[in-house]
Design an enzyme around this catalytic site. Structure first.
Site, PDB file in Angstrom:
ATOM      1  N   GLU A 165     -25.247 -44.026  14.101  1.00  0.00           N
ATOM      2  CA  GLU A 165     -24.556 -45.136  13.435  1.00  0.00           C
ATOM      3  C   GLU A 165     -23.691 -46.013  14.342  1.00  0.00           C
ATOM      4  OE1 GLU A 165     -22.349 -43.771  10.078  1.00  0.00           O
ATOM      5  OE2 GLU A 165     -24.138 -43.216   8.971  1.00  0.00           O
ATOM      6  N   GLU A 372     -28.994 -38.471   6.846  1.00  0.00           N
ATOM      7  CA  GLU A 372     -27.802 -38.186   6.039  1.00  0.00           C
ATOM      8  C   GLU A 372     -27.988 -38.784   4.658  1.00  0.00           C
ATOM      9  OE1 GLU A 372     -23.933 -39.297   7.661  1.00  0.00           O
ATOM     10  OE2 GLU A 372     -24.546 -38.660   9.668  1.00  0.00           O
TER      11      GLU A 372
HETATM   12  C1  BGP Z   1     -21.481 -41.242   8.140  1.00  0.00           C
HETATM   13  C2  BGP Z   1     -21.187 -40.384   9.342  1.00  0.00           C
HETATM   14  C3  BGP Z   1     -20.811 -38.971   9.045  1.00  0.00           C
HETATM   15  C4  BGP Z   1     -20.040 -38.780   7.759  1.00  0.00           C
HETATM   16  C5  BGP Z   1     -20.556 -39.620   6.613  1.00  0.00           C
HETATM   17  C6  BGP Z   1     -19.671 -39.629   5.387  1.00  0.00           C
HETATM   18  O1  BGP Z   1     -21.108 -42.544   8.425  1.00  0.00           O
HETATM   19  O2  BGP Z   1     -22.287 -40.357  10.208  1.00  0.00           O
HETATM   20  O3  BGP Z   1     -20.200 -38.424  10.167  1.00  0.00           O
HETATM   21  O4  BGP Z   1     -18.689 -38.724   7.919  1.00  0.00           O
HETATM   22  O5  BGP Z   1     -20.776 -40.954   6.996  1.00  0.00           O
HETATM   23  O6  BGP Z   1     -18.640 -40.553   5.569  1.00  0.00           O
HETATM   24  P1  BGP Z   1     -17.185 -40.272   5.143  1.00  0.00           P
HETATM   25  O7  BGP Z   1     -16.799 -39.013   5.858  1.00  0.00           O
HETATM   26  O8  BGP Z   1     -16.389 -41.454   5.591  1.00  0.00           O
HETATM   27  O9  BGP Z   1     -17.190 -40.122   3.679  1.00  0.00           O
END
Ligand code: BGP
Length: 466
Positions: A165, A372
């Site tokens: 990302e 993810e």
């Molecule tokens: C993505 C990242 C993760 C994770 C996820 C959830 O952007 O790759 O590392 O954190 O989002 O986001 P958040 O933790 O802000 O809810």
């Protein structure tokens, strides 16, 4: 019959800073996040990853749970400063040992590792020496680090991705200032982003030169944008937003070039990205093998001549954030008919099918992994059980959306819900939970299976039929 191919991989994901802890254990160097999260006002109530969920010391227990869940693959990231405390040069053998043992433990349980080389924890030494991603020097440094990983783990690991990302660590690091190095400097940000693409291309080149038997990809946010109305201004604003959030990040790694219109706009407004001879060929000649897609939400877009900046909801109090706007370009606005999480993320499974369709249309039928996808929530504990039915509903609907994309012909090869275990959310602390496994912060970080654990076990056992 399941729509998922027989060899489809069911897994789950995490990232080093969010699970490992052991921030100064056994010779690990300082990362930018180790430093940043200790500065006042940077994270939710000062939470940090010093201990996280102590996966560094408990990885065998965690892998046993992965095996019980039936996971066929596990996506995790390597902490660069754990291997190279100063970012370059001297190798910390204890760090190598940790990942080596983790990989062996996974393979012992027939779980295929997918390694992310960079999930945001930069060696702080490189930030201090030459400004980290702002400098071209990072391209050599990253390549050295990537080669070290291939050399030590490439005999056992087939699935690799270079970056996670870019839009987030560059966008939030250099445009909104919410991540390290806390800048709001688009010129530096655009050039830093260019260095990420060059570093990716170099690492892909090295992967092939070293003859690693596997595939190497790049992980991006998959965020479909739709205009809030049919008006020509809103549609144009949406086109620009989609160009920045998607095409700018995907074209250089899948086509080896920037989207022409946006490139001209950026160079006219800021004089960057700045190319030196050889950059274009490097990008062109090192296209990735697959793309990893992280999907959580859709964003609706409107024409914008008033809002500049934004505020994110990091508390989980619905409506506590503010819209993101770039004045003169676009703003992200709430969908009046949308369903939203407590962190104001729109829940829209259809968007996953649509967005995969848009990727296939623009880039052809490339191999895809959903790297993810998940629901951040405060899970209630009822009669000693962690009840996370909303997560089950969210994941079920998104698995169906992936199934629909496969039926339309997309080459989706695996699914990694975020996350295997509850972990640190960068800006939202430990209260924003995503895992199949709960971690009790009041009881020595004891692990406990949630309701979703048994459900996902069935998903995997039935190849997605549930
Ligand atoms: C993505 C990242 C993760 C994770 C996820 C959830 O952007 O790759 O590392 O954190 O989002 O986001 P958040 O933790 O802000 O809810």
């Amino acid at each position: 019959m399941s729509v998922f191919p027989k060899d489809f991989l069911w897994g789950a994901a995490t990232a080093s800073y969010q699970v490992e802890g052991g921030h100064d254990a056994d010779g690990k160097g300082l990362s930018n996040w180790d430093l940043f999260s200790h500065l006042p006002g940077t994270t939710y109530q000062g939470t940090n990853g010093d201990v996280a969920v102590d996966h560094y010391h408990r990885f065998r227990e965690d892998v046993a749970l992965m095996a019980e869940l039936g996971m066929q693959t596990y996506r995790f990231s390597i902490s660069w400063p754990r291997l190279l405390p100063q970012g370059r040069g001297e190798v910390n053998e204890a760090g190598i040992r940790f990942y080596s043992e983790l990989i062996d433990e996974l393979l012992k349980h027939n779980i295929k590792p997918m390694i992310t080389l960079y999930h945001w924890d930069l060696p702080q030494a490189l930030q201090e020496q030459f400004g980290g991603w702002e400098s071209r020097e990072i391209v050599d440094a990253f390549d050295e680090y990537a080669r070290l990983c291939y050399q030590r783990f490439g005999d056992r690991v087939e699935l690799w991705s270079t970056f996670n990302e870019t839009i987030v660590f560059i966008g939030m690091g250099y445009m909104t200032g919410a991540h390290p190095p806390r800048l709001t400097d688009p010129k530096k940000g655009i050039q830093a982003c260019h260095h990420v693409f060059l570093a990716n291309a170099r690492a892909v080149k090295s992967f092939r030169e070293m003859g690693i038997d596997g595939q190497i990809g790049f992980v991006n946010v998959l965020q479909p944008n739709d205009p809030i109305s049919d008006s020509p201004q809103d549609r144009r604003a949406c086109e620009i937003a989609e160009g920045i959030f998607t095409h700018w990040l995907y074209d250089p790694v899948l086509k080896g070039e920037y989207p022409a219109e946006l490139l001209a706009m950026a160079q006219q407004a800021f004089g960057v990205p700045y190319f030196v001879p050889g950059d274009e060929e490097l990008l062109k000649q090192n296209i990735v093998d697959f793309i990893g897609l992280n999907y959580y939400k859709r964003e609706m877009v409107a024409h914008n001549d008033d809002v500049d900046g934004y505020a994110i909801n990091t508390s989980g109090q619905k409506g506590s954030g503010r819209e993101l706007g770039f004045k003169g370009l676009f703003k992200l606005v709430r969908n009046p008919n949308g369903v939203y999480t407590d962190w104001d993320w729109e829940v829209y499974p259809q968007g996953l099918t649509d967005a995969i369709g848009r990727i296939v249309k623009r880039y052809g039928n490339i191999p895809l992994y959903i790297t993810e996808n998940g629901l951040g929530a405060k899970d209630p504990i009822v009669d000693g059980e962690v009840r996370d039915q909303p997560r089950i509903d969210y994941l079920r609907d998104h698995i169906q959306a992936i199934g629909a994309a496969i039926e339309q012909g997309a080459d989706v090869r695996g699914y990694y819900p975020w996350s295997f275990i509850d972990l640190l959310s960068w800006l939202n602390g430990y209260q924003k939970q995503y895992g199949f496994v709960y971690v009790d912060h009041n009881d020595s970080l004891a692990r406990k299976k949630k309701q979703s654990f048994g459900w996902y076990q069935r998903v995997i056992a039935t190849n997605g039929e549930q």
